[in-house]
Design a protein around this motif. Structure first.
Motif, mmCIF file in Angstrom:
data_model
loop_
_atom_site.group_PDB
_atom_site.id
_atom_site.type_symbol
_atom_site.label_atom_id
_atom_site.label_comp_id
_atom_site.label_asym_id
_atom_site.label_seq_id
_atom_site.Cartn_x
_atom_site.Cartn_y
_atom_site.Cartn_z
ATOM 1 N N ARG A 53 36.175 -18.170 -7.722
ATOM 2 C CA ARG A 53 36.213 -19.616 -7.534
ATOM 3 C C ARG A 53 37.672 -20.005 -7.417
ATOM 4 N N THR A 55 40.353 -22.962 -5.056
ATOM 5 C CA THR A 55 40.462 -24.048 -4.084
ATOM 6 C C THR A 55 40.934 -23.510 -2.739
ATOM 7 N N GLY A 58 43.028 -27.486 -1.284
ATOM 8 C CA GLY A 58 42.780 -28.503 -2.296
ATOM 9 C C GLY A 58 41.319 -28.821 -2.559
ATOM 10 N N VAL A 59 40.400 -28.216 -1.819
ATOM 11 C CA VAL A 59 38.964 -28.449 -1.993
ATOM 12 C C VAL A 59 38.382 -27.304 -2.821
ATOM 13 N N ALA A 60 37.541 -27.631 -3.789
ATOM 14 C CA ALA A 60 36.953 -26.610 -4.662
ATOM 15 C C ALA A 60 36.074 -25.645 -3.871
ATOM 16 N N THR A 62 33.108 -23.293 -4.377
ATOM 17 C CA THR A 62 32.042 -23.206 -5.370
ATOM 18 C C THR A 62 31.321 -21.870 -5.366
ATOM 19 N N LEU A 75 32.157 -24.767 0.041
ATOM 20 C CA LEU A 75 33.050 -25.852 -0.357
ATOM 21 C C LEU A 75 32.298 -26.997 -1.024
ATOM 22 N N ASP A 92 41.069 -18.883 -8.850
ATOM 23 C CA ASP A 92 41.168 -19.168 -10.281
ATOM 24 C C ASP A 92 41.478 -17.855 -11.006
#
Length: 101
Positions: A53, A55, A58-60, A62, A75, A92
């Motif tokens: 996981r 970004t 800047g978008v997570a 998932t 996303l 992460d």
């Protein structure tokens, strides 16, 4: 095919890559969107191990899945980038460390 940066450096958690395309996909029973990159440091789910996981621009991210030799980055929101541009990915590191041990 997506170039897999984690084969070269398993500890790499920050990278830049060219966005090849964004696509609408089914993920389980839900529709979703996914980004396909030229290269990635995100490990996809496989062999009983969950995917990374983090970004992307800047978008997570998932979920990360492999389909037909490509790594799909699912996303949480629309990615404000056009195919062909460089985007920054951040894995992460705490989650990755948890699953490596």
């Amino acid at each position: 095919m997506t170039h897999r940066l984690y084969y070269e450096d398993a500890g790499q958690t920050v990278f830049s890559s060219r966005l090849l395309r964004l696509q609408e996909v089914r993920h389980g029973d839900q529709p979703g969107r996914a980004a396909v990159l030229e290269a990635t440091a995100f490990y996809p789910e496989g062999g009983g191990q969950p995917g990374d996981r983090g970004t992307l621009a800047g978008v997570a991210v998932t979920d990360v899945q492999e389909r037909e030799g490509e790594v799909l980055h699912f996303l949480a929101a629309p990615l404000e980038a056009e195919p062909g541009v460089e985007v920054r990915g951040e894995v992460d590191p705490a989650r990755r460390a948890d699953f490596r041990q």
